[in-house]
Scaffold this motif. Sequence first.
Motif, short mmCIF file in Angstrom:
data_model
loop_
_atom_site.label_atom_id
_atom_site.label_comp_id
_atom_site.label_asym_id
_atom_site.label_seq_id
_atom_site.Cartn_x
_atom_site.Cartn_y
_atom_site.Cartn_z
N SER A 1 -7.32 33.48 30.15
CA SER A 1 -8.06 33.65 28.88
C SER A 1 -8.47 34.98 29.00
O SER A 1 -8.99 35.49 29.88
CB SER A 1 -9.20 32.54 28.82
OG SER A 1 -8.61 31.26 28.50
N LEU A 2 -8.98 35.62 27.49
CA LEU A 2 -9.41 36.76 27.21
C LEU A 2 -10.30 36.68 25.86
O LEU A 2 -9.86 35.90 25.20
CB LEU A 2 -8.55 37.85 27.10
CG LEU A 2 -8.12 38.55 28.48
CD1 LEU A 2 -7.00 39.57 28.28
CD2 LEU A 2 -9.25 39.25 29.38
N ARG A 3 -11.21 37.48 25.98
CA ARG A 3 -12.09 37.31 24.65
C ARG A 3 -12.24 38.89 24.21
O ARG A 3 -12.72 39.80 24.83
CB ARG A 3 -13.42 36.79 24.56
CG ARG A 3 -14.01 36.63 23.21
CD ARG A 3 -15.46 36.01 23.23
NE ARG A 3 -16.65 36.83 23.37
CZ ARG A 3 -17.71 36.66 23.08
NH1 ARG A 3 -17.93 35.62 22.44
NH2 ARG A 3 -18.76 37.40 23.59
N LEU A 4 -11.75 39.00 23.11
CA LEU A 4 -11.53 40.49 22.51
C LEU A 4 -12.85 40.46 21.36
O LEU A 4 -13.07 39.44 20.67
CB LEU A 4 -10.15 40.67 21.66
CG LEU A 4 -9.10 40.70 22.40
CD1 LEU A 4 -7.88 41.01 21.27
CD2 LEU A 4 -9.08 41.40 23.79
N SER A 5 -13.47 41.69 21.54
CA SER A 5 -14.57 41.93 20.55
C SER A 5 -14.27 43.14 19.79
O SER A 5 -13.65 43.87 19.98
CB SER A 5 -15.76 42.01 21.49
OG SER A 5 -16.22 41.07 22.23
N CYS A 6 -14.74 42.97 18.47
CA CYS A 6 -14.73 44.29 17.40
C CYS A 6 -16.12 44.26 16.95
O CYS A 6 -16.64 43.52 16.43
CB CYS A 6 -13.86 43.75 16.58
SG CYS A 6 -13.55 45.04 14.96
N GLN B 1 -10.83 35.00 20.61
CA GLN B 1 -10.88 34.07 21.88
C GLN B 1 -9.46 33.79 22.10
O GLN B 1 -8.71 32.92 21.46
CB GLN B 1 -11.71 32.84 22.05
CG GLN B 1 -11.67 31.98 23.17
CD GLN B 1 -12.35 32.65 24.29
OE1 GLN B 1 -13.25 33.06 24.44
NE2 GLN B 1 -11.45 32.76 25.60
N MET B 2 -9.04 34.18 23.23
CA MET B 2 -7.34 34.02 23.61
C MET B 2 -7.28 33.03 24.67
O MET B 2 -7.66 33.38 25.78
CB MET B 2 -6.71 35.26 23.65
CG MET B 2 -6.88 36.24 22.47
SD MET B 2 -5.81 37.63 22.86
CE MET B 2 -6.53 38.34 24.11
N ASN B 3 -6.59 31.68 24.45
CA ASN B 3 -6.42 30.91 25.76
C ASN B 3 -5.10 30.76 25.92
O ASN B 3 -4.16 30.83 25.01
CB ASN B 3 -7.31 29.72 25.70
CG ASN B 3 -8.67 29.75 25.26
OD1 ASN B 3 -9.45 30.61 25.93
ND2 ASN B 3 -9.36 28.95 24.51
N SER B 4 -4.78 30.15 27.06
CA SER B 4 -3.44 29.86 27.43
C SER B 4 -2.56 31.16 26.92
O SER B 4 -1.11 30.82 26.42
CB SER B 4 -2.96 28.70 26.50
OG SER B 4 -3.81 27.55 26.70
#
Length: 125
Positions: free
Chosen positions: A17-22, A82-85
């Motif tokens: 997983s990763l979480r990108l922020s803007c 939020q990016m999972n799997s």
Amino acid sequence: QVQLVESGGGLVQAGGSLRLSCAASGRTFSSIPMGWFRQAPGKERVFVAAISWNGGTTYYADSVRGRFTISRDNSENMVYLQMNSLKPEDTAIYYCAAGSFRGRPSLASHEYNYWGQGTRVTVNS
């Protein structure tokens, strides 16, 4: 004028997983629909997700629905992805984009007026 700065990209293993922020500048952020797009190597930029100015409506590309979640915090002028799997095919540069004042969230890149510089996501198999 809206300025956008993405962060949170990186290298991750498949299934991770990763979480990108803007981070967005501008006093009208809370009235602007936002989107995430991505561009894989050698391919065109494509839609990933979008959110209405009040967060009440979201749209997702079929390829990420159920795995990615877009959200926003208007008090902080922030949009998240939020990016999972994660899968190797999610490897791309991810761009945050801002639409028009009181506009609708859109799947079309030409509906967005401002773009960030992008953050790279690499998913290893």
